[in-house]
Scaffold this motif. Structure first.
Motif, PDB file in Angstrom:
ATOM      1  N   SER A 121       1.872  -8.245  -1.457  1.00  0.00           N
ATOM      2  CA  SER A 121       3.125  -8.677  -2.085  1.00  0.00           C
ATOM      3  C   SER A 121       4.119  -7.533  -2.019  1.00  0.00           C
ATOM      4  N   ASP A 122       5.415  -7.850  -1.954  1.00  0.00           N
ATOM      5  CA  ASP A 122       6.433  -6.808  -2.073  1.00  0.00           C
ATOM      6  C   ASP A 122       6.540  -6.326  -3.509  1.00  0.00           C
ATOM      7  N   ASN A 123       5.851  -6.978  -4.400  1.00  0.00           N
ATOM      8  CA  ASN A 123       5.855  -6.568  -5.802  1.00  0.00           C
ATOM      9  C   ASN A 123       4.719  -5.569  -6.021  1.00  0.00           C
ATOM     10  N   GLY A 148      -0.877  -7.168   8.427  1.00  0.00           N
ATOM     11  CA  GLY A 148       0.098  -8.251   8.425  1.00  0.00           C
ATOM     12  C   GLY A 148       1.037  -8.122   7.231  1.00  0.00           C
ATOM     13  N   CYS A 149       2.197  -8.759   7.328  1.00  0.00           N
ATOM     14  CA  CYS A 149       3.166  -8.704   6.232  1.00  0.00           C
ATOM     15  C   CYS A 149       4.226  -9.761   6.500  1.00  0.00           C
ATOM     16  N   SER A 150       4.713 -10.395   5.447  1.00  0.00           N
ATOM     17  CA  SER A 150       5.874 -11.263   5.591  1.00  0.00           C
ATOM     18  C   SER A 150       6.591 -11.196   4.250  1.00  0.00           C
ATOM     19  N   GLY A 151       7.475 -10.194   4.129  1.00  0.00           N
ATOM     20  CA  GLY A 151       8.068  -9.938   2.817  1.00  0.00           C
ATOM     21  C   GLY A 151       6.939  -9.834   1.800  1.00  0.00           C
ATOM     22  N   GLY A 152       5.913  -9.045   2.150  1.00  0.00           N
ATOM     23  CA  GLY A 152       4.682  -9.003   1.348  1.00  0.00           C
ATOM     24  C   GLY A 152       3.798 -10.164   1.738  1.00  0.00           C
ATOM     25  N   ILE A 173       3.273   2.789  12.117  1.00  0.00           N
ATOM     26  CA  ILE A 173       4.681   2.393  12.280  1.00  0.00           C
ATOM     27  C   ILE A 173       4.885   0.924  11.930  1.00  0.00           C
ATOM     28  N   TRP A 174       6.108   0.596  11.507  1.00  0.00           N
ATOM     29  CA  TRP A 174       6.497  -0.773  11.119  1.00  0.00           C
ATOM     30  C   TRP A 174       7.201  -1.470  12.279  1.00  0.00           C
ATOM     31  N   ILE A 175       6.916  -2.753  12.496  1.00  0.00           N
ATOM     32  CA  ILE A 175       7.659  -3.540  13.485  1.00  0.00           C
ATOM     33  C   ILE A 175       7.891  -4.961  12.943  1.00  0.00           C
ATOM     34  N   VAL A 234      -0.214  -0.342  12.761  1.00  0.00           N
ATOM     35  CA  VAL A 234       1.045  -1.073  12.899  1.00  0.00           C
ATOM     36  C   VAL A 234       1.175  -2.037  11.726  1.00  0.00           C
ATOM     37  N   LYS A 235       2.333  -2.015  11.070  1.00  0.00           N
ATOM     38  CA  LYS A 235       2.608  -3.027  10.040  1.00  0.00           C
ATOM     39  C   LYS A 235       3.485  -4.096  10.690  1.00  0.00           C
ATOM     40  N   TRP A 236       2.951  -5.301  10.837  1.00  0.00           N
ATOM     41  CA  TRP A 236       3.646  -6.404  11.525  1.00  0.00           C
ATOM     42  C   TRP A 236       4.326  -7.260  10.464  1.00  0.00           C
ATOM     43  N   SER A 252       6.502   4.728   3.814  1.00  0.00           N
ATOM     44  CA  SER A 252       7.814   5.318   3.524  1.00  0.00           C
ATOM     45  C   SER A 252       8.789   4.353   2.842  1.00  0.00           C
ATOM     46  N   TRP A 253       8.444   3.035   2.797  1.00  0.00           N
ATOM     47  CA  TRP A 253       9.443   2.055   2.346  1.00  0.00           C
ATOM     48  C   TRP A 253      10.004   2.362   0.961  1.00  0.00           C
ATOM     49  N   GLU A 254       9.182   2.296  -0.057  1.00  0.00           N
ATOM     50  CA  GLU A 254       9.722   2.538  -1.403  1.00  0.00           C
ATOM     51  C   GLU A 254      10.024   4.014  -1.644  1.00  0.00           C
TER      52      GLU A 254
END
Ligand code: GLA
Length: 726
Positions: free
Chosen positions: A544-546, A522-526, A410-412, A475-477, A335-337
């Motif tokens: 990536s967030d790109n 996993g994720c850390s600003g992408g 879900i995102w956390i 889960v998106k961490w 849902s982010w973008e």
């Protein structure tokens, strides 16, 4: 036997299918490195030479022999304080303030299994697939004992290294620097390939000669970082994709790291991979231990492509775990973008309905569903569902999404807290901050002190409270800032960066144990924490967030040197792209996103009927190739930083199926034709292009290539599926 020890001359020989590693305990008990590279058959101790070298010190026990100096000899675990002036793997500060640790061989042990590391991610292997060598070294004066661990995965051509540091003395010492791997090269000229970048532009390849002095990369950000990936390749200066000697070092850790490459006064090269020494002063009281995270080593004399394949195999089969290690990954709609923070329950439901209509497997509700979280200035830490915003309970929402035939994720962001949150108001002492100073904000949020168990336990209970509310299957961490204020209100300073990371791993391990069926991404600003450490817990990471297809090609190219496609979270997003403003055609966006764990990051409602049909077709095609993309061998066919096209392919293990993907990067008038040379096919077999029906011999496609169409449009892309004829 992959590990042998020769008593007469105290030589250790480690052999894998195509590589050899040799070391020797010398007459004084120093552990010398002799060789690592392609398979050899001798001891390799003939390589050692000794000459009197001015201004290079000699240990006292060699007597008057001025030719014996640790400053010149190749070593397994070089230490500060014994006359080696090159970079050290280990620096110990003793109770008297001196920086010295004279490590000598005590004994060793071999085991018929791969070692494990308490609290840390590490390569694992089935019984019979791996062996362990443990070498014990000790400094008599301080009582510091170092156990060097070597894991040998014979068939996989992998050697892992780690070190356990133990204070067996009577006084406390401080570990000021600790690496897990050192590679000393007696001779040769090498390039170092590293992967630098920034937020939304991670893992660009940089290749440079290792010259005199030290070239170092690393992170002080608390995460492995967008800026440098904890992975390097040391390659012959003329090594290419298909030929030449190359060594890979991959750190299995997600926090601060340091990698140093140095060419010394005699043109010898030393490469070290380990913990970052800045912001790290780890006290060891008598009886205490510190485990240095693992480094995975691999070598190939067949160039970078084979080296990458060895790492892909190791990560896919010996590092990733759990239900999804070997299973198809769901196609996601995130849902982010599509909505950012502006959504309610009906938005989510509408996304789910549209996802179902398109054939998407799962809807992921990203940031914004909890606490007071209408933007990124507040709410982190308050892990209770904003039912007012959703218009129903989470359970009800999940049920409605599931009724559409779509799974729910879900995102956390468990490691964080906003100052504007109930959690911060109640426990402002739970954050990392230096007393008497204002903390440095980043995305207007602070970092929780995950080195403290009580903090982790509280957040764990909150997160479980959410995950228990309904059928959450993903889960998106996330982790959306760098750590600046390295100070814990409770923990011992100097330990914080390391203990924080162990705290994150502990949390993840508990989460996996409690929810073995949930897929964690996993994720850390992408891609700010895209590393082998996280992959032990999360089999895929948002790359990536790109999401711009052209930038992504380059980001995914850099990522591919160590990490397999199955680990790369990769989505089709809307145009104009939200990060670059560029508009690339839907087909091309799909081709690029299919080089990973595939999904969408857009609002399907905004697609035309024609585009929706194209998306359905993309998903159908992706699913038919999913096993090939996840489990096939990946080949880089071009360098998108330098060439007119980006091309890569997946080939099945039996070589009976292949998928070629090409994106044209340059458009000019009266275009020349690009020929793409394939790899990995059976040269004598005939392959059929399943779409055109044309037949080709494998050798022909590999030697002469396939001409790409010249089309009058921007960035056209092609996918060609080849099936071997019976
Ligand atoms: C990070 C992630 C994004 C998104 C946002 C939400 O930037 O990389 O994908 O989840 O956080 O705040």
């Amino acid at each position: 036997m992959a590990i042998r020890y020769q008593h007469e001359n105290r030589i250790f020989a480690l052999d894998t299918a195509h590589t050899s590693y040799r070391m020797k305990v010398d007459d004084y008990g120093f552990l010398l490195h002799l060789y690592y590279g392609g398979r050899v058959y001798g001891n390799m101790d003939y390589l050692l030479t000794c000459y009197d070298r001015g201004f290079s010190g000699n240990p006292s026990d060699v007597g008057n022999d001025r030719t014996y100096s640790m400053d010149v000899l190749p070593q397994e675990y070089p230490v500060m304080g014994v006359g080696d002036f090159r970079n050290s793997a280990l620096v110990i500060r003793n109770a008297d303030g001196s920086d010295c640790c004279d490590l000598r061989y005590i004994s060793h042990e071999t085991k018929n299994e791969k070692y494990r590391l308490p609290g840390l991610p590490a390569v694992y292997a089935d019984c019979g697939e791996a062996q362990t060598l443990e070498i014990y070294l000790e400094d008599k004066v301080s009582g510091v004992r170092v156990t060097l661990l070597y894991g040998v995965l014979e068939e996989a051509d992998i050697i892992t290294r780690s070190a356990v540091l133990e204070n067996r003395g009577e006084n406390s010492v401080t570990v000021e620097k600790a690496a897990s791997a050192c590679l000393d090269f007696l001779t040769g000229s090498y390039d170092m390939l590293s992967f630098y970048g920034r937020h939304t532009m991670e893992r660009n390849l940089q290749r440079e000669e290792i010259r005199h002095g030290t070239r170092s990369i690393g992170s002080r950000r608390g995460t492995s970082s967008h800026q440098y990936n904890p992975a390097v390749i040391i390659a012959d200066r003329d090594a290419s994709e298909d030929a030449g000697n190359c060594y890979g070092l991959l750190f299995v850790y997600s926090g601060n790291f340091l990698c140093e490459a140095e060419r010394d006064q005699y043109d010898q090269i030393r490469v070290l991979m380990g913990l970052q020494s800045d912001l790290f002063h780890y006290p060891l009281e008598p009886g205490e231990k510190l485990v240095v995270p693992e480094t995975i080593l691999s070598f190939s004399d067949q160039g970078l492509g084979t080296l990458s394949a060895q790492f892909h195999c190791c990560i896919g089969r010996h590092l990733c775990r759990g239900k999804y290690q070997d299973a198809p990954r769901p196609v996601l709609l995130n849902s982010w973008e599509a909505a950012y923070f502006t959504f309610d329950g009906s938005t989510i439901l509408k996304l789910a309905k549209n996802a179902a209509d398109l054939g998407i497997d799962m809807l992921v509700m990203d940031d914004g569903w909890f606490g007071k979280r209408e933007d990124d200035n507040s709410g982190l830490g308050d892990w209770h569902v904003n039912e007012k915003k959703l218009g129903c309970t989470l359970k009800e929402l999940i049920e409605k999404v599931n009724q559409e035939g779509v799974k729910f994720g879900i995102w956390i962001e468990p490691e964080m807290v906003s100052e504007d949150s109930g959690l911060y108001r109640a426990h402002s002492d739970w954050v990392l901050r230096i007393p008497g100073r204002e903390p440095v904000r980043c995305r207007n949020q602070l970092v929780l002190d995950f080195s403290r168990e009580e903090v982790r336990e509280y957040i764990f209970a909150q997160i479980c409270g959410i995950l228990d509310q309904g059928k959450i299957e993903y889960v998106k961490w996330d982790m959306n800032r760098s750590i600046v204020d390295v100070y814990s209100m409770e923990n011992c300073q100097g330990k914080v960066t390391y203990d924080y990371m162990l705290g994150v791993y502990d949390f993840l391990e508990k989460l996996l144990q409690r929810y073995p069926d949930i897929l964690i991404e996993g994720c850390s600003g992408g891609g700010g924490r895209f590393d082998a450490g996280m992959l032990y817990y999360t089999p895929q990471i948002w790359c990536s967030d790109n999401t711009d297809a052209l930038d992504r090609l380059r980001i995914q190219y850099g990522t591919s040197f160590f990490y397999p496609a199955s680990t790369v979270g990769s989505h089709v997003s809307a145009v104009p792209n939200h990060q670059t403003g560029r508009s690339v055609g839907l087909h091309t966006r799909g081709v690029v996103a299919m080089a990973g764990a595939f999904g969408y990051e857009l609002d399907p409602e905004k697609l035309s009927e024609e585009e929706k049909a194209a998306v359905r077709e993309q998903i159908r095609r992706y699913k038919s190739w999913e096993a090939l993309i996840r489990g096939g061998r990946y080949y880089r066919l071009s360098n998108p930083f330098k060439e007119a096209f980006a091309a890569w392919m997946f080939v099945s293990e039996k070589k009976d199926r292949a998928l070629l993907s090409v994106v044209m990067l340059e458009m000019h008038g009266n275009m020349t034709v690009s020929y793409v040379k394939m790899k990995g096919l059976d040269p004598l077999a005939a392959y059929r292009d399943t779409e055109s029906g044309r037949r080709y011999y494998g050798a022909d496609l590999m030697k002469a290539g396939l001409p790409m169409p010249v089309e009058l449009k921007e960035y056209p892309a092609y996918q060609i599926e080849l099936v071997r004829e019976a």
